[in-house]
Write an enzyme that holds these catalytic residues in place. Sequence first.
Site, PDB file in Angstrom:
ATOM      1  N   VAL A  38       3.731  -1.158   1.883  1.00 54.11           N
ATOM      2  CA  VAL A  38       4.476  -0.374   0.876  1.00 54.11           C
ATOM      3  C   VAL A  38       3.700   0.898   0.523  1.00 54.11           C
ATOM      4  CG1 VAL A  38       5.207  -0.381  -1.541  1.00 54.11           C
ATOM      5  CG2 VAL A  38       5.616  -2.388  -0.137  1.00 54.11           C
ATOM      6  N   ASP A  39       2.389   0.740   0.369  1.00 53.79           N
ATOM      7  CA  ASP A  39       1.508   1.853  -0.028  1.00 53.79           C
ATOM      8  C   ASP A  39       1.638   2.996   0.979  1.00 53.79           C
ATOM      9  OD1 ASP A  39      -2.050   1.825  -0.993  1.00 53.79           O
ATOM     10  OD2 ASP A  39      -0.378   3.103  -1.584  1.00 53.79           O
ATOM     11  N   SER A 127       1.665  -8.392  -3.233  1.00 54.44           N
ATOM     12  CA  SER A 127       0.644  -9.294  -2.664  1.00 54.44           C
ATOM     13  C   SER A 127       1.131 -10.179  -1.526  1.00 54.44           C
ATOM     14  CB  SER A 127       0.012 -10.190  -3.748  1.00 54.44           C
ATOM     15  OG  SER A 127      -0.847  -9.430  -4.572  1.00 54.44           O
ATOM     16  N   THR A 128       2.419 -10.159  -1.186  1.00 53.48           N
ATOM     17  CA  THR A 128       2.937 -11.097  -0.171  1.00 53.48           C
ATOM     18  C   THR A 128       2.821 -10.543   1.246  1.00 53.48           C
ATOM     19  OG1 THR A 128       5.183 -10.204  -0.280  1.00 53.48           O
ATOM     20  CG2 THR A 128       4.633 -12.011  -1.816  1.00 53.48           C
ATOM     21  N   GLY A 129       2.231  -9.390   1.400  1.00 51.22           N
ATOM     22  CA  GLY A 129       2.052  -8.829   2.754  1.00 51.22           C
ATOM     23  C   GLY A 129       0.598  -8.938   3.183  1.00 51.22           C
ATOM     24  N   TYR A 131      -1.971  -8.825   1.559  1.00 50.06           N
ATOM     25  CA  TYR A 131      -2.804  -9.648   0.663  1.00 50.06           C
ATOM     26  C   TYR A 131      -2.513 -11.141   0.777  1.00 50.06           C
ATOM     27  CZ  TYR A 131      -5.075  -5.631  -1.619  1.00 50.06           C
ATOM     28  OH  TYR A 131      -5.831  -4.510  -1.883  1.00 50.06           O
TER      29      TYR A 131
HETATM   30  N1  APR Z   1       9.796  -1.516   1.286  1.00 46.16           N
HETATM   31  C1  APR Z   1       9.821  -2.744   0.671  1.00 46.16           C
HETATM   32  N2  APR Z   1       8.956  -3.735   0.948  1.00 46.16           N
HETATM   33  C2  APR Z   1       8.025  -3.494   1.904  1.00 46.16           C
HETATM   34  C3  APR Z   1       7.916  -2.246   2.589  1.00 46.16           C
HETATM   35  C4  APR Z   1       8.861  -1.240   2.245  1.00 46.16           C
HETATM   36  N3  APR Z   1       8.846  -0.030   2.834  1.00 46.16           N
HETATM   37  N4  APR Z   1       6.867  -2.330   3.466  1.00 46.16           N
HETATM   38  C5  APR Z   1       6.362  -3.577   3.338  1.00 46.16           C
HETATM   39  N5  APR Z   1       7.049  -4.286   2.412  1.00 46.16           N
HETATM   40  C6  APR Z   1       6.854  -5.664   1.960  1.00 46.16           C
HETATM   41  C7  APR Z   1       5.999  -6.561   2.817  1.00 46.16           C
HETATM   42  O1  APR Z   1       6.802  -7.154   3.824  1.00 46.16           O
HETATM   43  C8  APR Z   1       5.522  -7.579   1.789  1.00 46.16           C
HETATM   44  O2  APR Z   1       6.500  -8.588   1.602  1.00 46.16           O
HETATM   45  O3  APR Z   1       6.146  -5.566   0.725  1.00 46.16           O
HETATM   46  C9  APR Z   1       5.414  -6.773   0.495  1.00 46.16           C
HETATM   47  C10 APR Z   1       3.970  -6.391   0.105  1.00 46.16           C
HETATM   48  O4  APR Z   1       3.276  -6.085   1.299  1.00 46.16           O
HETATM   49  P1  APR Z   1       2.083  -4.988   1.354  1.00 46.16           P
HETATM   50  O5  APR Z   1       2.673  -3.637   1.332  1.00 46.16           O
HETATM   51  O6  APR Z   1       1.226  -5.381   2.516  1.00 46.16           O
HETATM   52  O7  APR Z   1       1.290  -5.159  -0.013  1.00 46.16           O
HETATM   53  P2  APR Z   1       0.252  -6.277  -0.474  1.00 46.16           P
HETATM   54  O8  APR Z   1       0.470  -7.586   0.228  1.00 46.16           O
HETATM   55  O9  APR Z   1       0.304  -6.230  -1.953  1.00 46.16           O
HETATM   56  O10 APR Z   1      -1.152  -5.715   0.039  1.00 46.16           O
HETATM   57  C11 APR Z   1      -1.665  -4.548  -0.575  1.00 46.16           C
HETATM   58  O11 APR Z   1      -1.902  -3.445   1.509  1.00 46.16           O
HETATM   59  O12 APR Z   1      -0.902  -1.489   2.061  1.00 46.16           O
HETATM   60  C12 APR Z   1      -2.074  -2.044   1.621  1.00 46.16           C
HETATM   61  O13 APR Z   1      -3.115  -0.314   0.333  1.00 46.16           O
HETATM   62  C13 APR Z   1      -2.451  -1.570   0.257  1.00 46.16           C
HETATM   63  O14 APR Z   1      -4.619  -2.559   0.358  1.00 46.16           O
HETATM   64  C14 APR Z   1      -3.325  -2.700  -0.198  1.00 46.16           C
HETATM   65  C15 APR Z   1      -2.640  -3.918   0.390  1.00 46.16           C
END
Ligand code: APR
Length: 178
Positions: A38-39, A127-129, A131
Amino acid sequence: MSTPEAVRVTLVRGDITQQSVDVVVNAANSSLLGGGGVDGAIHRQGGPEILAACRELRASHYGKGLPTGKAVATTAGSLDARWVVHTVGPVWSSAEDRSALLASCYRESLRVAAELGARTVAFPAISTGIYGWPMDDGARIAVRTVLAEAAAPVEEVRFVLFDAHAFVEFEEVLAAQG
Ligand code: APR
């Protein structure tokens, strides 16, 4: 405790960067300097203004980075939103229960959004990606916290789920909440 019916909770299967809302919540890391998932998508679609605002926050208030569970707002750059609220989710641990930190991400993001006067807030499944948080438990914490904490001026909380698995898990939790 808000009256849950005061705030509409909706589920959308899609990309959070394509939502037309007042606040898009970013699943950031403590550096606030971008990442993947997402970031990465928010910084890519939102443009350099967002990173510039994050750098400013690091230089002014968050020298050591944004702590896990906290939330802070910046411009939304070229996203179809007014603000991005960045929050840092906990990394999943099987040895330690970090649920309270994940709930804090939703609670603090809603507090910041309400302070800004936002009416519509889009959340990813924090956090479900990368993390590693299990989706069913992540959905339970997300929905329960939002139903308990969301209040005026927020009128709609939209969970934007990137894949079918996430959508089904959130749908089941929301249905179970009645
Ligand atoms: N729109 C909606 N949901 C998304 C998108 C998007 N464009 N891209 C990914 N996701 C979903 C993932 O499938 C997951 O279910 O968002 C959820 C969170 O995933 P991550 O983005 O990996 O975030 P998180 O698990 O909180 O990890 C955070 O990842 O990107 C890095 O800089 C961030 O270090 C931090 C870590």
